[in-house]
Enzyme design. Structure first.
Site, short mmCIF file in Angstrom:
data_model
loop_
_atom_site.label_atom_id
_atom_site.label_comp_id
_atom_site.label_asym_id
_atom_site.label_seq_id
_atom_site.Cartn_x
_atom_site.Cartn_y
_atom_site.Cartn_z
N SER A 119 0.83 -1.20 0.00
CA SER A 119 0.00 0.00 0.00
C SER A 119 0.88 1.26 0.00
O SER A 119 1.75 1.40 -0.85
CB SER A 119 -0.92 -0.05 1.22
OG SER A 119 -1.91 0.92 1.14
N ASP A 134 -8.81 -6.44 -4.54
CA ASP A 134 -8.43 -5.12 -4.03
C ASP A 134 -8.98 -4.04 -4.97
O ASP A 134 -8.58 -3.96 -6.12
CB ASP A 134 -6.90 -5.03 -3.96
CG ASP A 134 -6.40 -3.73 -3.33
OD1 ASP A 134 -7.22 -2.82 -3.10
OD2 ASP A 134 -5.19 -3.65 -3.07
N HIS A 162 -7.98 -5.11 -0.14
CA HIS A 162 -6.71 -4.43 0.04
C HIS A 162 -5.93 -4.97 1.25
O HIS A 162 -4.71 -4.99 1.27
CB HIS A 162 -6.95 -2.93 0.20
CG HIS A 162 -5.71 -2.11 0.25
ND1 HIS A 162 -4.78 -2.12 -0.76
CD2 HIS A 162 -5.22 -1.27 1.20
CE1 HIS A 162 -3.78 -1.32 -0.44
NE2 HIS A 162 -4.01 -0.79 0.73
#
Lengths: 401, 230
Positions: free
Chosen positions: A167, A333, A366
């Site tokens: 991320s 995601d 995610h």
């Protein structure tokens, strides 16, 4: 339900064990950090942890970049806290794990602008003797990376075997290779992107708005007070939804009710559905550990991040890099999508970099990179091993400047 | 290496009940991988930039890197293959050839290889067009369904041919497109304007250049092709 036992907690053998957060002071006068935004900042305190042993050749360093609200405590246990709660990537970093601490020397540091031991808006401004609050300069991912690079330099490490992150951490890893093309052996960017989408900016904007609109925000000078806790919790609840997938919410909560058998028809009952209860819990817990000002600064850094703009084009960003890249995404995601990862892969191919790409299947959206550690390890372990063995060789195929 | 392959005949082991006891079905041998690997390696100049579409575990690319100092890249659909390729230190991109490979820039490779994969993709013509786009020259290894034993099987037993050693049947085979040498030539030369630089039939487990009646005799074929864009 098991009753409370007084049995002492045993740290699992698969863990790096007891660890301590250390701090370093960098950019002390007269050498402040000149930020992307043009401000000068220093001295900067950096909180970091290390696991494993630095090899005599200092060639086995893996730098871990944490995500938006993470910290330097990536693995192991702290002495004086709840011993049952290990570092945030405990399943991935440790002896024999994805990032094997028997082989590698792992460093993880809290980010600039954060609130977990590294200088951020909640720190005391030495010039005024007061907390920076909103006088803290706006920081960019590039500033965060420069501070971490400087940290490693002061630890006597000139070159890292790999920079690994998911991320926002993946963004830092990508920036590392762009900023320091010769100092990085490999980049592992998981569930990441070269810039966030407009949709992500939208979510971040609403989160920031929730904080700014809280009457307790007090223009950022809320320290010592209760602060914008409702706004911060709301921001977290919103963000948390974006970390999950429709399937994972369905799987974990469905439409199940929390405390009642039937619908109560009570408008003000906050936690009727289990998912409501869960989000409120996440919001509450977050308020206890995170500074609302840091949240503003770090989401802004994330929104500003744009490798294409910073380097002219996406492929130009890494044209001088000698690093190997492993880019990974998750099929569910929707915050950092597969197509965003593929964009990076395409750019890297345009300058014929050594790049591998894999799309993992996982229902967890995610958050998958924090959950499906075995799956991730299956790719990362051989990738690091291969990088390390070629890293040790005389740099036959590596360009040098 | 194995006797069954020598005779070229095997029982369809997984579905014995499917067959009458004395009914033998021809199974096309998986052409000796080391043989086709060797042919491919011998045609690729050292230090070339090579991409392998459907690279499996990346074994061929690792050899090209180590023996010929090539700069290599693999494309693979299956996660298992991707992980094995990474373990071989070969860069690999997980992609489905049916969707093309837009991650690979046009003309970025000297050679594109596709070994025993073309018959398994949904759109072989598109896969070949992608190869033409990304590389000047191509090596394609395909099974020849014009092989006489395959023909006999269809004619005498009236059953769909079974290829390779795996006991696939028509309903679960990965081979979606069956082509003969004539078919392949028609598509690549006739439709896609490629030039066949070389056609190397594999007959009885060895490469026989300039074979007579190759469309009847070859089990599989290695093609060296030149892109019309070259």
């Amino acid at each position: 339900m098991a009753t409370e036992t007084s049995e002492p907690f045993q740290i699992p053998e698969t863990s790096v064990g007891l660890v301590e957060t250390q701090t370093a002071t960098l950019f002390a006068p007269p050498h402040p950090l000149k930020t992307e935004g043009g401000s000068k900042l220093g001295p900067i305190q950096v909180a970091y942890e290390t696991y494993g042993t630095l090899s005599p050749a200092r060639d086995n360093v893996i730098f871990i970049c944490h995500a938006l609200t993470g910290d330097a405590h990536a693995a192991g246990y702290h002495e004086n806290s709840n011993r049952k709660k290990p570092g945030w990537w405990e399943d991935f970093i440790g002896p024999g794990k994805g990032v094997d601490t028997d082989q590698y020397f792992v460093v993880c540091a809290n980010v600039l602008g954060g609130c977990m031991g590294t200088t951020g808006p909640g720190a005391i401004n030495p010039e005024t003797g007061e907390r920076y609050s909103l006088e803290f300069p706006v920081v960019a991912i590039n500033d965060i990376v420069r501070v971490h690079h400087e940290l490693l330099r002061t630890l006597g490490i000139d070159r890292v075997l790999a920079v690994v992150g998911g991320s926002l951490g993946g963004m830092q890893a990508l920036e590392w290779a762009a900023s320091y093309p010769n100092d990085v052996g490999a980049v592992i960017a998981i569930a990441s992107a070269a810039n966030v989408s407009a949709q992500s900016i939208a979510f971040n904007t609403v989160g920031r708005r929730a904080i700014l609109a809280d009457p307790q925000f007090q223009e950022g000078r809320f320290y010592g007070d209760q602060g914008p806790r409702y706004g911060l919790a709301l921001a977290r609840m919103l963000a948390h939804i974006t970390y999950l997938s429709e399937a994972s919410i369905e799987m974990k909560f469905g439409r199940r009710l929390q405390d009642t058998e039937k619908l109560t028809y009570n408008l003000l009952k906050e936690t009727e559905f289990q998912i409501e209860s869960y989000l409120h819990y996440q919001g509450r817990r977050f308020v206890e550990r995170f500074d609302a000002n840091s949240y503003l600064y770090l989401t802004k850094a994330m929104d500003y991040f744009n490798i294409t703009e910073s380097y002219g084009s996406l492929s130009d960003a890494w044209k001088d890099s000698t690093a190997r890249f492993l880019i990974a995404s998750y099929d569910t995601d929707w915050l950092f999508t597969t197509s965003q990862s593929k964009e990076i892969v395409t750019a890297l191919n345009q300058t014929a970099r050594h790049v591998s790409y894999i799309e993992f299947q996982s229902p967890y959206g995610h958050d998958s990179f924090l959950i499906e550690c075995e799956q991730l390890a299956a790719a990362v372990r051989p990738f690091l091993a291969q990088t390390y063995s070629s890293f040790k060789l005389p740099e036959k195929n590596q360009k040098t400047n | 290496m194995n006797s069954a392959a020598d005779t070229g005949i095997e029982y369809d082991a997984a579905q014995p009940h499917d067959l009458k006891p004395n009914m033998r079905r021809y199974c096309m041998p998986n052409p000796e991988l080391t043989l086709t690997d060797g042919i491919i390696i011998s045609h690729i100049e050292p230090s070339s930039r090579v991409i392998d579409l459907g690279c499996g575990d990346g074994r061929l690319l690792a050899k090209l890197r180590d023996l010929s100092d090539c700069s290599v890249m693999g494309i693979e659909l299956e996660e298992k293959g991707v992980l094995e390729t990474i373990s071989n230190g070969v860069p690999v991109i997980q992609a489905n050839l049916d969707h093309g490979i837009p991650e690979i820039p046009s003309g970025s490779f000297d050679w594109a290889v596709m070994s025993q994969t073309l018959q398994q993709v949904r759109h072989p013509k598109y896969a070949l067009q992608e190869m033409i786009r990304i590389a000047r020259r191509m090596i394609v290894v395909v099974p020849n369904f014009g092989y006489w034993k395959v023909r006999l099987q269809v004619v005498w037993q009236g059953r769909a041919p079974v290829t390779e050693k795996l006991p696939y049947s028509w309903y679960n085979t990965p081979n979606l497109h069956l082509m003969s040498i004539s078919d392949f030539r028609y598509l690549t030369v006739g439709q896609l304007n490629c030039r066949i630089v070389k056609e190397i039939p594999i007959i009885n487990g060895s490469a026989v250049e300039r074979a007579w009646a190759s469309n009847l005799r070859a089990e599989s074929v290695v093609y060296i092709l030149e892109s019309p864009l070259a």
